[in-house]
Motif scaffolding. Sequence first.
Motif, mmCIF file in Angstrom:
data_model
loop_
_atom_site.group_PDB
_atom_site.id
_atom_site.type_symbol
_atom_site.label_atom_id
_atom_site.label_comp_id
_atom_site.label_asym_id
_atom_site.label_seq_id
_atom_site.Cartn_x
_atom_site.Cartn_y
_atom_site.Cartn_z
ATOM 1 N N ARG A 70 12.554 -38.522 80.416
ATOM 2 C CA ARG A 70 12.333 -37.940 79.661
ATOM 3 C C ARG A 70 13.151 -36.491 79.029
ATOM 4 N NH1 ARG A 70 11.346 -35.813 74.875
ATOM 5 N NH2 ARG A 70 12.106 -36.302 72.767
ATOM 6 N N ASN A 71 11.789 -35.484 80.148
ATOM 7 C CA ASN A 71 12.489 -33.803 80.220
ATOM 8 C C ASN A 71 13.851 -33.516 80.820
ATOM 9 O OD1 ASN A 71 9.676 -33.800 79.052
ATOM 10 N ND2 ASN A 71 9.029 -33.489 81.457
ATOM 11 N N LEU A 72 13.875 -34.693 81.670
ATOM 12 C CA LEU A 72 15.739 -34.290 82.618
ATOM 13 C C LEU A 72 16.890 -34.983 81.484
ATOM 14 C CD1 LEU A 72 14.706 -35.745 85.770
ATOM 15 C CD2 LEU A 72 14.156 -33.462 84.908
ATOM 16 N N LEU A 73 16.535 -35.467 80.737
ATOM 17 C CA LEU A 73 17.615 -35.675 79.701
ATOM 18 C C LEU A 73 17.971 -34.784 78.828
ATOM 19 C CD1 LEU A 73 16.717 -39.581 78.253
ATOM 20 C CD2 LEU A 73 18.775 -38.452 79.813
ATOM 21 N N LYS A 74 19.455 -34.581 78.841
ATOM 22 C CA LYS A 74 20.039 -33.895 77.925
ATOM 23 C C LYS A 74 19.688 -33.893 76.231
ATOM 24 C CE LYS A 74 24.896 -32.230 78.845
ATOM 25 N NZ LYS A 74 25.612 -32.296 78.966
ATOM 26 N N ASN A 75 20.168 -33.492 75.313
ATOM 27 C CA ASN A 75 19.868 -34.152 73.968
ATOM 28 C C ASN A 75 20.694 -34.552 73.062
ATOM 29 O OD1 ASN A 75 17.393 -32.070 73.860
ATOM 30 N ND2 ASN A 75 19.209 -29.990 72.190
ATOM 31 N N ASP A 76 21.768 -34.985 74.075
ATOM 32 C CA ASP A 76 22.747 -35.820 73.295
ATOM 33 C C ASP A 76 22.765 -36.935 74.921
ATOM 34 O OD1 ASP A 76 23.932 -34.292 75.820
ATOM 35 O OD2 ASP A 76 25.787 -34.542 74.721
ATOM 36 N N GLY A 77 21.478 -37.240 75.561
ATOM 37 C CA GLY A 77 21.307 -37.922 77.057
ATOM 38 C C GLY A 77 20.523 -39.309 76.385
ATOM 39 N N VAL A 78 21.166 -40.148 77.216
ATOM 40 C CA VAL A 78 20.897 -41.671 76.701
ATOM 41 C C VAL A 78 20.172 -42.215 78.137
ATOM 42 C CG1 VAL A 78 22.636 -42.688 77.506
ATOM 43 C CG2 VAL A 78 21.250 -44.022 75.898
ATOM 44 N N ILE A 79 18.868 -42.964 77.821
ATOM 45 C CA ILE A 79 18.347 -44.140 79.206
ATOM 46 C C ILE A 79 18.613 -45.108 79.049
ATOM 47 C CG2 ILE A 79 15.851 -44.092 78.268
ATOM 48 C CD1 ILE A 79 14.608 -43.560 81.393
ATOM 49 N N PHE A 80 18.790 -46.165 80.112
ATOM 50 C CA PHE A 80 19.673 -47.733 79.989
ATOM 51 C C PHE A 80 17.868 -48.262 80.831
ATOM 52 C CE2 PHE A 80 23.512 -46.608 78.221
ATOM 53 C CZ PHE A 80 24.095 -47.280 77.553
ATOM 54 N N ILE A 81 17.850 -49.122 80.660
ATOM 55 C CA ILE A 81 15.982 -49.609 81.715
ATOM 56 C C ILE A 81 16.351 -50.891 82.036
ATOM 57 C CG2 ILE A 81 13.731 -49.750 81.792
ATOM 58 C CD1 ILE A 81 13.528 -47.648 80.277
ATOM 59 N N SER A 82 17.029 -52.007 82.778
ATOM 60 C CA SER A 82 16.751 -53.588 82.766
ATOM 61 C C SER A 82 14.915 -54.052 82.681
ATOM 62 C CB SER A 82 17.747 -54.003 84.290
ATOM 63 O OG SER A 82 18.877 -53.837 83.925
ATOM 64 N N ILE A 83 15.223 -55.151 82.575
ATOM 65 C CA ILE A 83 13.879 -55.519 82.781
ATOM 66 C C ILE A 83 13.898 -57.290 82.801
ATOM 67 C CG2 ILE A 83 12.977 -55.287 79.539
ATOM 68 C CD1 ILE A 83 10.400 -54.550 83.323
ATOM 69 N N ASP A 84 12.802 -57.560 82.226
ATOM 70 C CA ASP A 84 12.915 -59.299 82.119
ATOM 71 C C ASP A 84 11.757 -59.151 81.665
ATOM 72 O OD1 ASP A 84 10.772 -59.469 83.614
ATOM 73 O OD2 ASP A 84 11.603 -61.434 85.611
ATOM 74 N N ASP A 85 11.786 -60.823 81.036
ATOM 75 C CA ASP A 85 10.081 -61.224 80.273
ATOM 76 C C ASP A 85 9.308 -60.699 80.645
ATOM 77 O OD1 ASP A 85 12.095 -62.222 78.124
ATOM 78 O OD2 ASP A 85 12.478 -64.084 79.182
ATOM 79 N N ASN A 86 9.056 -60.735 82.039
ATOM 80 C CA ASN A 86 7.814 -60.424 82.083
ATOM 81 C C ASN A 86 6.937 -58.738 81.768
ATOM 82 O OD1 ASN A 86 6.365 -62.557 84.200
ATOM 83 N ND2 ASN A 86 8.666 -61.772 84.983
ATOM 84 N N GLU A 87 7.212 -58.279 81.233
ATOM 85 C CA GLU A 87 7.005 -56.843 81.101
ATOM 86 C C GLU A 87 8.235 -56.106 79.941
ATOM 87 O OE1 GLU A 87 4.634 -55.210 81.234
ATOM 88 O OE2 GLU A 87 3.999 -56.320 83.666
#
Length: 640
Positions: free
Chosen positions: A183-200
């Motif tokens: 999160r520290n590395l993101l710009k103020n107008d930055g965004v993160i996408f995280i792939s995950i399945d139902d386990n977690e």
Amino acid sequence: MSETTKKLDLKSMNISEDKKNKLKELFPEVFSEDKIDFEKLKLTLGEDISDSEERFGLQWPGKKDCFKVIQEPSIGTLKPCKEESVNWDTTENIFIEGDNLEVLKLLQKSYYGKIKMIYIDPPYNTGGEFIYPDRFQENLDTYLAYTGQVNDEGKKFSTNTETSGRFHTNWLNMMYPRLFLARNLLKNDGVIFISIDDNEYDNLKKVCDEIYGEENFIADIIWQKKFSRANDAAYFSTMHDHILCYSKISKFIDVDNCWNINLLSRGNEIPSGYSNPDNDPRGVWTSVVLSAKSGSENLKYTIINPKGKECIPPDGRFWSVNKNKFDELVKDNRIWFGKNGDGTPRLKTFLSEVQDGLRPNTIWFHNEVGHNQEGRQLLKSLFDDKAYFDSPKPIRLIKHILSITSDKSDFITLDFFSGSCSTAHGVLDLNKQDSGKRKFIMVQLPEPCDEKSEAFKAGYKTIADIGKERIRRVINKIEKEIIDEETNNQGKLELEESKPKNKLDLGFKVFKLDRSNFKTWQGDTENNQIENQLEKALFHIDSNSSKEDILTEIILKSGFELTVKIDSKVLVNKEVFSIENDSLIICLDDNLNDEVIKEIAKLEPARVVCLDSGFNQKDELKANAAQILKSYGVEDFRTV
């Protein structure tokens, strides 16, 4: 050491100090002798402070220790590896081989607030093993032993299986610090996408709500990863994964600095409800009611439709425009009374005049963005029909995420679980498609390939090896496609010769996580090791380190990007390196003198860094250099 010279900080950014400084900016009154007075902070915030021991949130054993991991700085470095790179001198793309926790720490100074988009596909914790460290004593030493860079037989990263007894706990302990640092590395107008399945999924959602903020949750995207039913499933045939999306700053908090999603190309698609029954030359349109819930008395006039029928606003409503504006709209053919002209007035809204694009949906079907099998087949096609990696993401999925994230400018995409480097492939492919300037940073642990696997037999000893080779092959493929296109369109190219060309960045720099090039004093050294530590103090540069290794570490720990512009100059027979147009001058030569220092000072750099050995370990020479630089207005002089 002289009081007039400072040492270059060889550690990664101090996270807790950074947070404390931000708190000091907001609440200077709650600090006393540089310590936080929590009682005064409570008084300052008033009712917004909770004293209850029962709080809503996700808790697990070891969560407190996650913050110790976050706050513990890294003293490692990233060493350049030119022989494994492509177009080293011109590229701004990066591949880093190493444990992503240590790497994320090392990137804090140089890339804090500079990453536009992060996409990660972390271990799903499905009952198999993942080898990212989850025990808190595992650090750079563990990584070096694991990769065989130090002789510590039997030392390895922890693994996580369902029989470990702390199945979810270990996964959360692994993920939390990495997501926090990311999160520290993101710009103020930055965004993160995280792939995950139902386990977690549920645990990841709660962790992200805590780190990124519930208000910054954008969407839970459902991606159809399979196109065929699995009839051997125990209960349901699982066809989808989740992709969680969070922004750095919510539009509800700061509308000017938040992430704004890009609309998808509309193409030739005409949205439902649009047509052109009156053959209006402005194209297809839809109609909306002309009445409003509130208004003044002058908005309650009578309208006569083409069939002579009187129309007044419905009970409790008003016309949305006054009589003069209504007459203008009629003259402009923007009022619709129905196909037969006998209806109540409605306002025509033309597709050509509304936003040019489509809002992305939260369900992404395989025919739109690809599926796992597509990702696997694409990777096989690059590696001579060999399956070297399980379940790589399709690049259509990555390109879809890139397309809605930003335009084709030179923003940076980070993937610190890069695997086979589908993200890098997607960036390169999309840049080729639209002449974009997007850049990537890939981070991958050199996880060993199974010795029985096709990849290992083909010479790829680690997952990182597969990722690097994939990028090389994608670059070769794109270069060949460009040559073929130029050959087929030679006539057109001759006509376009005078126009400026947007050159693609078809390369990447490889760096590898390693110990610092500078031997540091260990405060907990036992008595029988004191002699070795004293020797380190005198000969503090690793004899195996090259000049380029040392230069890279100083640049990184001075807060410059790994692709920063470096110019070499010779001043009084000494080589100096100018970083970003004299923002930083670095001299790694020995036997420095006043004449050299004066020539450096004349460049008027913002900062200067020299080796202690350059002054023959003499404090008075360093002090004199500091005074010379200061006389030319150079205040920031450090040695290492």
